[in-house]
Design a protein around this motif. Structure first.
Motif, PDB file in Angstrom:
ATOM      1  N   GLY A 180       0.812  -1.215   0.000  1.00  0.00           N
ATOM      2  CA  GLY A 180       0.000   0.000   0.000  1.00  0.00           C
ATOM      3  C   GLY A 180       0.844   1.262   0.000  1.00  0.00           C
ATOM      4  N   GLN A 181       1.935   1.246   0.748  1.00  0.00           N
ATOM      5  CA  GLN A 181       2.825   2.410   0.803  1.00  0.00           C
ATOM      6  C   GLN A 181       3.480   2.652  -0.553  1.00  0.00           C
ATOM      7  OE1 GLN A 181       5.383   1.188   4.006  1.00  0.00           O
ATOM      8  NE2 GLN A 181       3.932   1.826   5.597  1.00  0.00           N
ATOM      9  N   GLN A 182       3.952   1.596  -1.192  1.00  0.00           N
ATOM     10  CA  GLN A 182       4.582   1.728  -2.505  1.00  0.00           C
ATOM     11  C   GLN A 182       3.567   2.220  -3.545  1.00  0.00           C
ATOM     12  OE1 GLN A 182       7.720   1.432  -3.576  1.00  0.00           O
ATOM     13  NE2 GLN A 182       8.516   0.969  -1.544  1.00  0.00           N
ATOM     14  N   LEU A 183       2.366   1.677  -3.498  1.00  0.00           N
ATOM     15  CA  LEU A 183       1.325   2.081  -4.448  1.00  0.00           C
ATOM     16  C   LEU A 183       0.947   3.541  -4.276  1.00  0.00           C
ATOM     17  CD1 LEU A 183      -0.953  -1.077  -4.528  1.00  0.00           C
ATOM     18  CD2 LEU A 183       0.504  -0.209  -6.362  1.00  0.00           C
ATOM     19  N   ALA A 184       0.905   4.019  -3.041  1.00  0.00           N
ATOM     20  CA  ALA A 184       0.577   5.418  -2.791  1.00  0.00           C
ATOM     21  C   ALA A 184       1.575   6.338  -3.477  1.00  0.00           C
ATOM     22  CB  ALA A 184       0.544   5.688  -1.291  1.00  0.00           C
ATOM     23  N   GLN A 185       2.812   5.905  -3.612  1.00  0.00           N
ATOM     24  CA  GLN A 185       3.843   6.709  -4.267  1.00  0.00           C
ATOM     25  C   GLN A 185       3.788   6.580  -5.785  1.00  0.00           C
ATOM     26  OE1 GLN A 185       7.632   5.500  -2.675  1.00  0.00           O
ATOM     27  NE2 GLN A 185       7.096   6.064  -0.586  1.00  0.00           N
ATOM     28  N   LEU A 186       3.358   5.424  -6.289  1.00  0.00           N
ATOM     29  CA  LEU A 186       3.466   5.148  -7.725  1.00  0.00           C
ATOM     30  C   LEU A 186       2.220   5.476  -8.540  1.00  0.00           C
ATOM     31  CD1 LEU A 186       5.399   1.755  -7.546  1.00  0.00           C
ATOM     32  CD2 LEU A 186       6.307   3.968  -8.278  1.00  0.00           C
TER      33      LEU A 186
END
Length: 187
Positions: A180-186
């Motif tokens: 979820g953290q990575q997706l929020a950035q990408l």
């Protein structure tokens, strides 16, 4: 000096039982080892880390026999999930993957689930029952010339590779909250 809960994954084949995988519960989560997967060149190295920043080439056949068409994912953020129907940790991650897919799919997030199952009929049955909304690739499909898990040195599942919109590997091993953290950035 500590004990860990372990589970053997047997299969009856050629009139005998074989253990083809092992799952163990550790303080930081459950890990599965597929004994039939190719071994990474160095035991202390994570072969996925070497992929970060590079394009990822995927090919194969979906459970229904169609060819994986990566052109459908151009310009999207894509999670490549190596998993198996017999893998407890893979099942434990499915709600997280599904929740993130539902949250970010409208923003250009896709999932490609690459099953390392050898039993294609069990895989088809699982997919028919669970109805994942993303492509499920059978790595051991009879028409495949190369196994993607072997190509990328994946011996422990679930294994996650997250591609950015440019088609390059943005992150690896991003399970649980990290996804979820990575997706929020990408996205």
């Amino acid at each position: 000096g500590q004990t860990h809960k372990t589970k053997l994954h047997p299969r009856y084949e050629d009139d005998q039982w074989r253990v083809f995988a092992l799952s163990a519960t550790y303080p930081d989560g459950v890990k599965s080892i597929d004994f039939e997967a190719a071994v990474a060149p160095r035991r202390d190295a994570d072969p996925l880390q070497a992929l970060v920043g590079k394009p990822l080439e995927l090919e194969g056949y979906t459970v229904d026999g169609g060819r994986l068409d990566m052109s459908q994912n151009e310009g999207k953020v894509v999670l490549v999930d190596f998993w198996a129907t017999w893998c407890g940790p893979c099942h434990a991650e499915m709600p997280n993957v599904r929740q993130n897919w539902q949250k970010h799919h409208g923003d250009g997030f896709e999932v490609i689930a690459i099953s390392v199952d050898r039993d294609i009929s069990a895989l088809k049955s699982y997919v028919a029952q669970e109805k994942p909304p993303w492509n499920v690739v059978a790595d051991n499909h009879p028409s495949n010339k190369k196994l993607m898990a072997s190509k990328y040195g994946i011996g422990v599942i679930p294994a996650f590779i997250l591609l950015g919109r440019d088609g390059k590997v943005a992150a690896v091993n991003c399970s649980d909250r990290q996804l979820g953290q990575q997706l929020a950035q990408l996205v």
